[in-house]
Design a protein around this motif. Sequence first.
Motif: not given
Length: 142
Positions: A104-114, A131-142
């Motif tokens: 997923x180019x927008x996030x830099x994550x695999x589509x499976x992780x998204x 906390x579980x994935x050590x990813x900022x909450x703003x990235x999770x909300x997007x």
Amino acid sequence: MSVSRFQRLFGLPNYYISEQVHNPAHPDTLLLVMDYLNFTMPNGPCDVCKASGTFVGHGRQERRCRDVMREGKHVELLIRIPRYRCNQCSALFRADDEVKSFIDNRRGFSKRLVAEIQRKCITLSYADVEREYQIPSQSIKN
């Protein structure tokens, strides 16, 4: 070199894990370096100048992305994508069709992780997923 069942789990059947790097500064993260299994130059004409059979290898491009956790560790993939160049017009090409469908180019994550994070957000709060994935909450909300 054959592709193991473990390597097929990553969804990139033409790539193999060439190296595993454990960083002492980040003991909970595993870096997997993935290289193309059997890359061959294209035989067809160049998309730009239409000359045929004039391709040569031209290094590789590296793409990084986060993937789903394995064995309790965060996984970061470093994917080395072969590049090739047309001898006639010097146009550069990448063998990255498979990788484009994986990252997923927008996030830099695999589509499976998204997809996994989206499933977790149904039952957990953003803070718990953060906390579980050590990813900022703003990235999770997007």
